[in-house]
Design an enzyme around this catalytic site. Structure first.
Site, PDB file in Angstrom:
ATOM      1  N   ASP A  52       0.845  -1.201   0.000  1.00 36.41           N
ATOM      2  CA  ASP A  52       0.000   0.000   0.000  1.00 36.41           C
ATOM      3  C   ASP A  52       0.879   1.248   0.000  1.00 36.41           C
ATOM      4  O   ASP A  52       0.397   2.366  -0.159  1.00 36.41           O
ATOM      5  CB  ASP A  52      -1.014  -0.012   1.153  1.00 36.41           C
ATOM      6  CG  ASP A  52      -0.372   0.006   2.522  1.00 36.41           C
ATOM      7  OD1 ASP A  52       0.867  -0.063   2.610  1.00 36.41           O
ATOM      8  OD2 ASP A  52      -1.112   0.088   3.531  1.00 36.41           O
ATOM      9  N   SER A  53       2.203   1.056   0.122  1.00 32.37           N
ATOM     10  CA  SER A  53       3.145   2.171  -0.075  1.00 32.37           C
ATOM     11  C   SER A  53       3.001   2.739  -1.484  1.00 32.37           C
ATOM     12  O   SER A  53       3.373   3.886  -1.748  1.00 32.37           O
ATOM     13  CB  SER A  53       4.592   1.699   0.149  1.00 32.37           C
ATOM     14  OG  SER A  53       4.845   0.530  -0.609  1.00 32.37           O
ATOM     15  N   ASP A  91      -1.149  -6.328  -0.539  1.00 34.03           N
ATOM     16  CA  ASP A  91      -1.232  -5.629   0.745  1.00 34.03           C
ATOM     17  C   ASP A  91      -2.663  -5.136   0.954  1.00 34.03           C
ATOM     18  O   ASP A  91      -3.170  -4.330   0.159  1.00 34.03           O
ATOM     19  CB  ASP A  91      -0.270  -4.429   0.700  1.00 34.03           C
ATOM     20  CG  ASP A  91       0.236  -4.043   2.064  1.00 34.03           C
ATOM     21  OD1 ASP A  91      -0.125  -4.700   3.052  1.00 34.03           O
ATOM     22  OD2 ASP A  91       1.026  -3.076   2.138  1.00 34.03           O
ATOM     23  N   LYS A 121      -1.248  -9.509   2.822  1.00 36.90           N
ATOM     24  CA  LYS A 121      -0.604  -9.016   4.048  1.00 36.90           C
ATOM     25  C   LYS A 121      -1.563  -8.045   4.716  1.00 36.90           C
ATOM     26  O   LYS A 121      -2.272  -7.298   4.036  1.00 36.90           O
ATOM     27  CB  LYS A 121       0.714  -8.308   3.713  1.00 36.90           C
ATOM     28  CG  LYS A 121       1.398  -7.691   4.949  1.00 36.90           C
ATOM     29  CD  LYS A 121       2.783  -7.173   4.662  1.00 36.90           C
ATOM     30  CE  LYS A 121       2.837  -5.757   4.130  1.00 36.90           C
ATOM     31  NZ  LYS A 121       2.192  -4.738   4.990  1.00 36.90           N
ATOM     32  N   GLU A 123      -1.876  -5.408   8.489  1.00 39.10           N
ATOM     33  CA  GLU A 123      -1.058  -4.757   9.513  1.00 39.10           C
ATOM     34  C   GLU A 123      -1.632  -4.972  10.916  1.00 39.10           C
ATOM     35  O   GLU A 123      -2.809  -5.177  11.077  1.00 39.10           O
ATOM     36  CB  GLU A 123      -0.972  -3.247   9.230  1.00 39.10           C
ATOM     37  CG  GLU A 123      -0.200  -2.923   7.969  1.00 39.10           C
ATOM     38  CD  GLU A 123       0.098  -1.431   7.815  1.00 39.10           C
ATOM     39  OE1 GLU A 123      -0.242  -0.631   8.701  1.00 39.10           O
ATOM     40  OE2 GLU A 123       0.694  -1.081   6.771  1.00 39.10           O
ATOM     41  N   GLU A 190       8.734  -3.961  11.129  1.00 39.94           N
ATOM     42  CA  GLU A 190       9.138  -2.648  10.592  1.00 39.94           C
ATOM     43  C   GLU A 190       9.551  -1.694  11.721  1.00 39.94           C
ATOM     44  O   GLU A 190       8.802  -1.496  12.698  1.00 39.94           O
ATOM     45  CB  GLU A 190       7.987  -2.013   9.781  1.00 39.94           C
ATOM     46  CG  GLU A 190       8.377  -0.637   9.235  1.00 39.94           C
ATOM     47  CD  GLU A 190       7.468  -0.108   8.131  1.00 39.94           C
ATOM     48  OE1 GLU A 190       6.570  -0.830   7.665  1.00 39.94           O
ATOM     49  OE2 GLU A 190       7.680   1.058   7.739  1.00 39.94           O
TER      50      GLU A 190
HETATM   51  O1  KIV Z   1       3.468  -1.168   1.805  1.00 37.46           O
HETATM   52  C1  KIV Z   1       4.642  -1.512   1.921  1.00 37.46           C
HETATM   53  O2  KIV Z   1       5.511  -1.192   1.111  1.00 37.46           O
HETATM   54  C2  KIV Z   1       4.995  -2.341   3.076  1.00 37.46           C
HETATM   55  C3  KIV Z   1       6.420  -2.739   3.241  1.00 37.46           C
HETATM   56  C4  KIV Z   1       7.237  -1.646   3.780  1.00 37.46           C
HETATM   57  C5  KIV Z   1       6.571  -3.970   4.074  1.00 37.46           C
HETATM   58  O3  KIV Z   1       4.159  -2.667   3.860  1.00 37.46           O
END
Ligand code: KIV
Length: 258
Positions: A52-53, A91, A121, A123, A190
């Site tokens: 989600d980055s 994500d 994934k 959080e 992280e």
């Molecule tokens: O969204 C992302 O890029 C992440 C990584 C930093 C693990 O969650």
């Protein structure tokens, strides 16, 4: 430089466990489109995360919070088309899994069915532990993420290293162990102190992938645009930059303009 020979078998969850057992580092990067996926494939990456980055690095949002499931599904489907060997993880964005187990399963199924992801994934600990159990129960492999969890950065006091007080360190430890017990196949750590990572590692039999969590993890993850120097915005202090692609792009386009 390590590049992957052609025709490698796809990376499986079992392969990641084997790598951990053998002490072979696991390399994970983010990707958000077809060309970045192809780069990850050819460079020999083990796990690709459609993070989600991407909200910030490719969609220009100020944080990861606004990105929608629909937007990430489009990015994930493009990554899938450029990838055959690495494990592909989608994500789950903020707002796509917190409300109920049913919502989490439905969102995760979309990553698998519509975008072709192998896993998802999510959080935090807390309610994410129950969501993980539900998704794993529905047959979807889940990766956890503890420590600095950007979707809840405001509640954590900003984008800052976590686990620096005894209380918060214990929370990170409990979250990681609870996620493992709920069935996560791997967990991202992280921005936590190396000493805390070293303390937690012996309690985890699943692979741990670190970002700003010291060298004791089973692998490392970096954001594609950070490691290549493509992103013009703020990057965390722990990010190691391996190239300066943005400069090259500006000078290339500048040369054309001239
Ligand atoms: O969204 C992302 O890029 C992440 C990584 C930093 C693990 O969650």
């Amino acid at each position: 430089m390590s590049t992957r020979p052609t025709q490698q078998p796809p990376i499986t969850l079992t392969k990641l466990v084997e790598k951990k057992a053998l002490g072979e580092p696991i390399a994970m990067v983010t990707a958000y489109d077809y060309p970045s996926a192809q780069v990850a494939e050819e460079a020999g990456v083990d796990v690709v995360l459609v993070g989600d980055s991407g909200a910030m690095t490719v969609l220009g949002y100020p944080s990861t919070v606004p990105v929608t499931l629909e937007e990430l599904l489009i990015l994930a489907a493009a990554v899938r088309r450029g990838l055959s060997t690495p494990l592909l993880v989608g994500d789950m964005p903020f707002g796509s899994y917190e409300a109920s187990n049913e919502e989490a399963i439905r969102s995760a199924q979309r990553f698998v069915k519509e975008a072709g992801c192998d896993a998802v994934k999510l959080e935090r600990g807390g309610t994410s532990v129950e969501r993980t159990r539900a998704m794993v129960g529905a047959g979807i492999p889940v990766m956890g993420h503890v420590g600095l969890t950007p979707q809840s950065a405001t509640a954590l006091g900003g984008y800052r290293s976590q686990g620096r007080t005894a209380e918060r360190a214990l929370e990170v430890l409990h979250d990681a162990v609870a996620l493992q017990e709920a069935g996560c196949f791997a967990i991202v750590f992280e921005a936590i102190p190396s000493a805390l990572t070293e303390l937690i590692m012996p309690r985890l039999h699943v692979p741990v992938i670190g970002i700003g969590a010291g060298p004791a993890t089973d692998g490392q993850v970096l954001v594609f645009h950070d490691l290549l120097g493509i992103y013009g915005g703020h990057t965390a202090r722990f990010v190691k930059r391996y190239a300066d692609v943005r400069e090259q792009m500006i000078s290339g386009v500048g040369a054309f303009v001239e």
